[in-house]
Design an enzyme around this catalytic site. Structure first.
Site, short mmCIF file in Angstrom:
data_model
loop_
_atom_site.label_atom_id
_atom_site.label_comp_id
_atom_site.label_asym_id
_atom_site.label_seq_id
_atom_site.Cartn_x
_atom_site.Cartn_y
_atom_site.Cartn_z
N ASP A 130 -3.96 3.98 -2.96
CA ASP A 130 -5.05 4.41 -2.08
C ASP A 130 -5.60 5.76 -2.52
O ASP A 130 -4.99 6.79 -2.26
CB ASP A 130 -4.56 4.50 -0.64
CG ASP A 130 -3.99 3.18 -0.14
OD1 ASP A 130 -4.78 2.35 0.32
OD2 ASP A 130 -2.77 2.98 -0.24
N MET A 151 -11.52 4.86 -2.48
CA MET A 151 -12.27 5.24 -1.28
C MET A 151 -12.92 6.58 -1.57
O MET A 151 -12.50 7.63 -1.08
CB MET A 151 -11.33 5.28 -0.07
CG MET A 151 -10.87 3.90 0.35
SD MET A 151 -9.51 3.91 1.52
CE MET A 151 -8.12 3.84 0.39
N HIS A 181 -7.56 1.35 -5.15
CA HIS A 181 -8.60 1.22 -4.12
C HIS A 181 -9.29 2.57 -4.00
O HIS A 181 -8.74 3.52 -3.44
CB HIS A 181 -7.95 0.80 -2.80
CG HIS A 181 -8.93 0.64 -1.68
ND1 HIS A 181 -8.54 0.49 -0.36
CD2 HIS A 181 -10.29 0.59 -1.66
CE1 HIS A 181 -9.61 0.37 0.40
NE2 HIS A 181 -10.69 0.43 -0.36
N SER A 185 0.83 -1.20 0.00
CA SER A 185 0.00 0.00 0.00
C SER A 185 0.87 1.25 0.00
O SER A 185 1.60 1.51 0.95
CB SER A 185 -0.90 0.00 1.24
OG SER A 185 -1.48 1.27 1.41
N ASP A 187 -7.03 -5.80 3.53
CA ASP A 187 -6.31 -4.52 3.60
C ASP A 187 -6.56 -3.87 4.94
O ASP A 187 -7.70 -3.62 5.31
CB ASP A 187 -6.81 -3.62 2.46
CG ASP A 187 -6.24 -2.20 2.51
OD1 ASP A 187 -5.22 -1.99 3.20
OD2 ASP A 187 -6.80 -1.32 1.83
N MET A 231 -12.00 -5.07 4.11
CA MET A 231 -11.21 -4.12 4.89
C MET A 231 -11.10 -4.63 6.32
O MET A 231 -12.10 -4.96 6.95
CB MET A 231 -11.88 -2.74 4.89
CG MET A 231 -11.84 -2.01 3.57
SD MET A 231 -10.18 -1.56 3.03
CE MET A 231 -9.70 -0.38 4.31
N HIS A 269 -0.78 -1.19 -4.44
CA HIS A 269 -2.11 -0.79 -3.97
C HIS A 269 -2.13 0.73 -3.87
O HIS A 269 -1.46 1.31 -3.01
CB HIS A 269 -2.35 -1.45 -2.61
CG HIS A 269 -3.75 -1.32 -2.10
ND1 HIS A 269 -4.79 -2.11 -2.55
CD2 HIS A 269 -4.29 -0.49 -1.15
CE1 HIS A 269 -5.90 -1.79 -1.91
NE2 HIS A 269 -5.63 -0.81 -1.07
N MET A 317 -8.29 8.56 -2.10
CA MET A 317 -9.28 9.05 -1.13
C MET A 317 -9.72 10.45 -1.54
O MET A 317 -8.89 11.27 -1.95
CB MET A 317 -8.66 9.10 0.27
CG MET A 317 -8.09 7.79 0.74
SD MET A 317 -7.43 7.95 2.42
CE MET A 317 -6.56 6.39 2.57
#
Length: 226
Positions: free
Chosen positions: A36, A70, A68, A9, A174, A140, A34, A38
């Site tokens: 992330d 979010m 991912h 990540s 994760d 998660m 990965h 957001m």
């Protein structure tokens, strides 16, 4: 069961040297990275978006970006992430009004589709139809939004429930995953392992990547022998 894949990540990386950090992980044995994403709406934090991913894709040719998302309204960003070089687009079930339509859109853009569930969402929220349509399911094991949180054991049974229903599907964990928590994740049936601080902050990341992978391999061999 699908093979072990380690996806470090980047939330735990040095963002100022993001492409170098990704190359360091790939050199250490990571197959996926990965990413992330957001948006400050679905989660109370802002990290990166398509422009940053496009730079990473250009700087690290051939990288598999496990994105991912979010984000609120995940349907809005499929095209941007595809154009930026995303390989897998994983959205949160909690943010999706029409998950199957989003999965179709992701596939039309030649990306793998992932569906994520947060700690308070039961695995049964992923219907058989959604699970079969998706390429990967993400459980998660912390609340989405920031790195370095403590692993939530109560999420592990969800992995086992999904593995029982979807024996050939990639199932990712994760959040708070590392050498101390990998055993329960692997035994429950996860094969895609996301780890941030446990890998990036290690003196020898390649050893941690190797340990995580071998733990999943051993759990799969044990399950196959039953």
């Amino acid at each position: 069961m699908p093979r072990a894949i380690i996806s470090p990540s980047v939330l735990a990386s040095d963002f100022g040297q993001l492409t170098a950090e990704c190359k360091r992980m790939i050199k250490g044995g990571a197959e996926w990275l990965h990413m992330d994403v957001m948006d400050g709406h679905f989660v109370p934090n802002i990290t990166m978006g398509a422009p940053v991913l496009a730079c990473v894709s250009k700087g690290v040719p051939g990288i598999f970006m496990d994105c991912h998302m979010m984000v609120a309204q995940p349907e809005k960003w499929v095209d941007d992430i595809a154009d930026a070089g995303g390989s897998l687009y994983c959205f949160h079930l909690e943010a999706a009004s029409d998950p199957l339509a989003i999965i179709d859109h992701i596939h039309q853009r030649k990306m793998k589709a992932g569906v994520a569930i947060s700690p308070d969402t039961p695995s049964t929220a992923i219907t058989d139809e959604i699970g079969h349509a998706a390429d990967m399911l993400l459980v998660m094991t912390v609340y989405p939004g920031r790195g370095g949180q403590k692993f939530l054991d109560r999420c592990v049974p969800k992995v086992a429930e999904l593995r029982a229903r979807f024996p050939d599907k990639d199932i990712e964990v994760d959040g708070g995953v590392g050498p101390k928590t990998i055993d329960v994740c692997a035994e429950a049936g996860s094969n895609v392992i996301v780890a941030g601080t446990a890998i990036f902050n290690a003196p020898e990341p390649e050893k941690v990547i190797s340990l995580l992978k071998s733990t999943v391999d051993a759990a799969q061999a044990k399950a196959a022998a039953k």
